[in-house]
Design an enzyme around this catalytic site. Structure first.
Site, PDB file in Angstrom:
ATOM      1  N   PRO A 133       2.336   0.480   2.447  1.00 38.45           N
ATOM      2  CA  PRO A 133       2.379   0.590   3.917  1.00 38.45           C
ATOM      3  C   PRO A 133       3.820   0.656   4.400  1.00 38.45           C
ATOM      4  O   PRO A 133       4.689  -0.057   3.914  1.00 38.45           O
ATOM      5  CB  PRO A 133       1.690  -0.701   4.372  1.00 38.45           C
ATOM      6  CG  PRO A 133       0.789  -1.054   3.251  1.00 38.45           C
ATOM      7  CD  PRO A 133       1.513  -0.652   1.999  1.00 38.45           C
ATOM      8  N   GLU A 134       4.063   1.524   5.370  1.00 32.29           N
ATOM      9  CA  GLU A 134       5.405   1.679   5.904  1.00 32.29           C
ATOM     10  C   GLU A 134       5.519   0.930   7.230  1.00 32.29           C
ATOM     11  O   GLU A 134       4.561   0.326   7.703  1.00 32.29           O
ATOM     12  CB  GLU A 134       5.729   3.161   6.049  1.00 32.29           C
ATOM     13  CG  GLU A 134       5.713   3.890   4.701  1.00 32.29           C
ATOM     14  CD  GLU A 134       6.342   5.258   4.769  1.00 32.29           C
ATOM     15  OE1 GLU A 134       7.161   5.507   5.674  1.00 32.29           O
ATOM     16  OE2 GLU A 134       6.044   6.092   3.902  1.00 32.29           O
ATOM     17  N   HIS A 162     -11.597  -8.946  -3.782  1.00 31.05           N
ATOM     18  CA  HIS A 162     -10.142  -8.923  -3.642  1.00 31.05           C
ATOM     19  C   HIS A 162      -9.664  -9.739  -2.442  1.00 31.05           C
ATOM     20  O   HIS A 162      -8.507  -9.629  -2.041  1.00 31.05           O
ATOM     21  CB  HIS A 162      -9.650  -7.483  -3.523  1.00 31.05           C
ATOM     22  CG  HIS A 162     -10.041  -6.616  -4.683  1.00 31.05           C
ATOM     23  ND1 HIS A 162      -9.736  -6.940  -5.983  1.00 31.05           N
ATOM     24  CD2 HIS A 162     -10.737  -5.440  -4.731  1.00 31.05           C
ATOM     25  CE1 HIS A 162     -10.206  -5.994  -6.784  1.00 31.05           C
ATOM     26  NE2 HIS A 162     -10.821  -5.085  -6.058  1.00 31.05           N
ATOM     27  N   ARG A 216      -4.388  -4.827  -5.794  1.00 37.23           N
ATOM     28  CA  ARG A 216      -3.333  -4.776  -6.811  1.00 37.23           C
ATOM     29  C   ARG A 216      -2.503  -6.054  -6.872  1.00 37.23           C
ATOM     30  O   ARG A 216      -1.752  -6.263  -7.818  1.00 37.23           O
ATOM     31  CB  ARG A 216      -2.405  -3.590  -6.544  1.00 37.23           C
ATOM     32  CG  ARG A 216      -3.095  -2.234  -6.665  1.00 37.23           C
ATOM     33  CD  ARG A 216      -2.061  -1.121  -6.601  1.00 37.23           C
ATOM     34  NE  ARG A 216      -2.658   0.192  -6.637  1.00 37.23           N
ATOM     35  CZ  ARG A 216      -1.977   1.333  -6.665  1.00 37.23           C
ATOM     36  NH1 ARG A 216      -0.652   1.297  -6.651  1.00 37.23           N
ATOM     37  NH2 ARG A 216      -2.592   2.494  -6.697  1.00 37.23           N
ATOM     38  N   ARG A 238      29.213   9.205   1.534  1.00 36.52           N
ATOM     39  CA  ARG A 238      28.144   9.054   0.538  1.00 36.52           C
ATOM     40  C   ARG A 238      27.732  10.422   0.002  1.00 36.52           C
ATOM     41  O   ARG A 238      27.389  11.319   0.757  1.00 36.52           O
ATOM     42  CB  ARG A 238      26.932   8.334   1.137  1.00 36.52           C
ATOM     43  CG  ARG A 238      27.181   6.856   1.382  1.00 36.52           C
ATOM     44  CD  ARG A 238      25.925   6.157   1.905  1.00 36.52           C
ATOM     45  NE  ARG A 238      26.171   4.733   2.063  1.00 36.52           N
ATOM     46  CZ  ARG A 238      25.886   3.817   1.142  1.00 36.52           C
ATOM     47  NH1 ARG A 238      25.329   4.184  -0.001  1.00 36.52           N
ATOM     48  NH2 ARG A 238      26.138   2.539   1.354  1.00 36.52           N
TER      49      ARG A 238
END
Length: 287
Positions: free
Chosen positions: A2-3, A104, A123, A166
């Site tokens: 998830p972002e 879960h 997970r 960079r």
């Protein structure tokens, strides 16, 4: 994983249930997730009141009335399910479906008034810990976390400063959590497409006008995603949290071989791999 927009959507969904509520009990159904739970985890939370629910990068931060913070991370597959006396909801809108299998369900929080929140994680890459609020920013989890992309500090001038000299790719620089907190693969692809910048160009080559356009694109992309995900929370009775709406409006991500959405561009979205992750971009208009 998830972002930031998904985590913020989850925060907004959990806040009405958690903020100002006393935790009556906590049931940890295993000794660990990605890491072991802190010592006396359930006991330390029982009886505490959640004074506020915030977010730092991809972490959810539940401030407690004893000046500790419950830090929660969703990992790759974590999600929360809220059970109210008359309904069950799953806050969050994700590009990939979340698990609903009870096998879960690893942590259950029971609140005064009858509501409960269950953390589900197939997970088990997520984690929870308790940290003193006074030392939070100095903790290793947060010590090197970069600027918040939705905060007032992020603008073109800051991007120029962060990326100065960079040679790494622009996409890699945007994904560096030490520079900007919470940006992930999906929304970096989207922001770069909106700002017409190539993910492969060196980060240090940005011009001031390009940096300003990128800063605006980052903010707009995240705000659109949060608004789309948040719309699933307007009606708790019908929100199942399985999928959000923003994925239907992606400009570049997961759209390989499809026409570029940029007005006037005749390019086609291409997929390449950068540092082990798929990058979706238009080689025609992203320079």
């Amino acid at each position: 994983m998830p972002e930031l927009p998904e985590v913020e959507t989850v925060r907004r969904g959990l806040a009405p249930v958690m903020e100002g509520r006393r935790i009556e009990s906590v049931e940890a159904r295993r000794p660990d997730l990605r890491f072991p739970f802190p010592e006396r985890f359930a006991e330390r939370l029982a009886g505490r009141t959640v004074t506020s629910l915030g977010r730092r990068a991809k972490y959810l931060l539940a401030d407690l009335d004893d000046d500790e913070v419950l830090v929660m991370h969703l990992g790759m597959s974590g999600s929360f399910r809220v059970e109210l006396p008359d309904a069950a909801i799953a806050p969050g809108a994700f590009h990939h479906p979340r698990s609903k299998a009870a096998t879960h369900d690893h942590v259950r929080f029971a609140f005064a008034g009858g509501a409960s929140i269950t953390y589900n994680d197939p997970r088990r890459f997520g984690f929870m810990t308790l940290l003193p609020r006074a030392n939070l920013e100095a903790h290793p989890l947060f010590r090197h976390v970069g600027v918040e992309p939705l905060g007032n500090a992020l603008d073109g001038a800051l991007l120029l400063k962060l990326f100065a000299d960079r040679k790494t790719s622009l996409k890699a620089a945007l994904l560096d959590q030490r520079l900007i907190a919470g940006l992930g693969n999906i929304y970096v692809c989207e922001a770069l497409n909106r700002s017409r910048l190539s993910p492969t160009r060196a980060a240090g080559t940005l011009k001031p006008s390009q940096a300003e356009a990128l800063a605006g694109a980052i903010r707009a992309t995240l705000e659109d995603a949060i608004a789309a995900g948040g719309s699933t929370l307007r009606d708790f009775a019908h929100a199942d949290g399985a999928l959000g709406y923003f994925q239907h409006a992606f400009r570049a991500y997961d759209r390989e071989h499809e026409p570029c959405a940029t007005p006037g561009c005749r390019g086609v979205i291409r997929r390449i791999v950068q540092t082990g992750r798929s990058t979706f971009f238009c080689p025609e208009c992203q320079k």
